[in-house]
Design an enzyme around this catalytic site. Structure first.
Site, short mmCIF file in Angstrom:
data_model
loop_
_atom_site.label_atom_id
_atom_site.label_comp_id
_atom_site.label_asym_id
_atom_site.label_seq_id
_atom_site.Cartn_x
_atom_site.Cartn_y
_atom_site.Cartn_z
N GLU A 76 -20.14 25.18 -55.00
CA GLU A 76 -20.07 23.89 -53.97
C GLU A 76 -22.01 23.23 -53.90
OE1 GLU A 76 -19.17 21.55 -49.66
OE2 GLU A 76 -18.96 24.12 -50.10
N ASP A 96 -18.09 29.02 -52.85
CA ASP A 96 -18.50 28.56 -51.84
C ASP A 96 -19.69 29.63 -51.01
OD1 ASP A 96 -16.56 26.57 -49.23
OD2 ASP A 96 -18.91 27.41 -49.10
N ILE A 98 -20.62 29.13 -47.83
CA ILE A 98 -20.58 29.27 -46.67
C ILE A 98 -19.47 28.07 -46.83
CG2 ILE A 98 -21.35 28.91 -43.76
CD1 ILE A 98 -24.28 28.89 -44.99
N ASP A 99 -18.28 28.51 -46.37
CA ASP A 99 -17.35 27.74 -46.04
C ASP A 99 -16.54 27.67 -44.40
OD1 ASP A 99 -13.55 27.55 -46.01
OD2 ASP A 99 -14.94 26.44 -46.83
N THR A 101 -19.14 25.03 -43.36
CA THR A 101 -20.60 25.10 -42.80
C THR A 101 -20.91 24.28 -41.14
OG1 THR A 101 -21.38 24.37 -44.43
CG2 THR A 101 -22.56 23.52 -43.15
N ASP A 225 -13.41 25.74 -52.03
CA ASP A 225 -12.51 26.56 -50.89
C ASP A 225 -11.31 27.48 -50.73
OD1 ASP A 225 -13.72 23.15 -49.82
OD2 ASP A 225 -14.35 24.65 -49.88
#
Ligand code: LIP
Length: 279
Positions: A76, A96, A98-99, A101, A225
């Site tokens: 990402e 990702d 931190i999916d 955020t 994601d």
């Protein structure tokens, strides 16, 4: 006879290394959640990034690059410059850090590390680590889906009117796109038990895999994601398609995941479709 894209013992070795690494990066993110979090916005005021997204991604990519120097990465933060992702046949990590955020920034307990590993553009394994709830969802292609080592299966709901659906308004604030989302949710909510928006595509899709959601759909998320979670859902028995029920294209930024084709067939006509730029 489906082609073996990676020898099983090698896939398991890489998978085990990735699980250990993700747990340690999860410890970092969990620790960071306790401190004041500074944010920057990307495409618009609601599309957030933090130094912890960038640090977590660096930790993952640096470690995996040193162990597997010939592997490629789609991630990402390194790809958020809008330059399209180079998705080639080489072994590729789709990450990702931190999916969810926005949830992480607000302390809303639904954010995850999502790591998919692909060869020849085909998934080999997927890992989604729900950091706050210490739940690791995982699947190796052809070997079923698991949560913390326990087998998970999607639900057997047979009619949309008995279904609980996941979907998101997302972080884009383009008026036309937002109206499309509002209209599709308004059509869907009239035909099901309810809609849940919990802010993380990866965890919503794992919710379908674990059977507490019967379907999830969204236009707008990126390849990172859902690259890991879509395999976990498939291995749990779900069907994965585009919003219009057509073949799923991982770069299209549109996904419909359903516990079975009956629910997918009832849901897809209600959702509608929307033209989006590919990843
Ligand atoms: C989020 C996705 C979510 C979508 C948000 C955003 P992020 O990912 O998980 O489904 O609605 O717009 O894309 O930005 O938290 O990694």
């Amino acid at each position: 006879m489906c082609e073996v894209i990676m020898e099983s013992s090698i896939a398991h070795e890489i998978f085990s290394h990735a699980c250990e690494l993700i747990i340690s990066v999860g410890d970092y993110v969990r620790g960071a959640a306790k401190s004041k979090i500074c944010t920057e916005s990307k495409e618009c005021f609601a599309d957030l990034v933090t130094e912890h997204d960038q640090n977590a991604e660096k930790m993952l990519v640096t470690n995996l690059t040193s162990k597997y120097p010939d592997h490629r990465f789609i991630a990402e933060e390194m790809n958020s410059d809008g330059v399209s992702c180079q998705f080639l046949d080489d072994p590729t990590w789709i990450i990702d850090p931190i999916d969810g955020t926005t949830n992480f920034v607000h302390g809303f307990p639904s954010y995850s590390i999502s790591v998919g590993f692909y060869v020849k553009k085909e998934p080999v394994f997927g890992i989604v680590y729900d950091i706050d709830n210490d739940k690791m969802y995982s699947a190796i292609k052809g070997e079923g889906a698991f949560c913390n080592g326990r087998v998970i299966k999607c639900s057997t709901t047979a009619d949309l009117k008995n279904a609980l659906i996941g979907s998101e308004f997302g972080s884009q604030r383009d008026e036309v796109f937002l109206q499309f989302k509002i209209d599709s949710m308004s059509r869907v909510v009239r035909k099901c038990h309810g809609i849940r928006s919990t802010g993380s595509a990866a965890l919503q899709i794992c919710g379908v895999a674990a059977g507490y959601l019967d379907a999830y759909y969204e236009a707008g998320p990126h390849i990172w994601d859902f690259a890991a979670a879509q395999l976990i859902a498939l291995e749990a028995g779900a069907v994965v398609s585009s919003l219009n029920g057509g073949p799923f294209d991982i770069r299209s930024r549109k996904i419909l995941v359903a516990c079975n084709s009956t629910i997918a067939g009832q849901l897809s006509p209600l959702i509608g479709d929307f033209e989006l730029t590919y990843d």
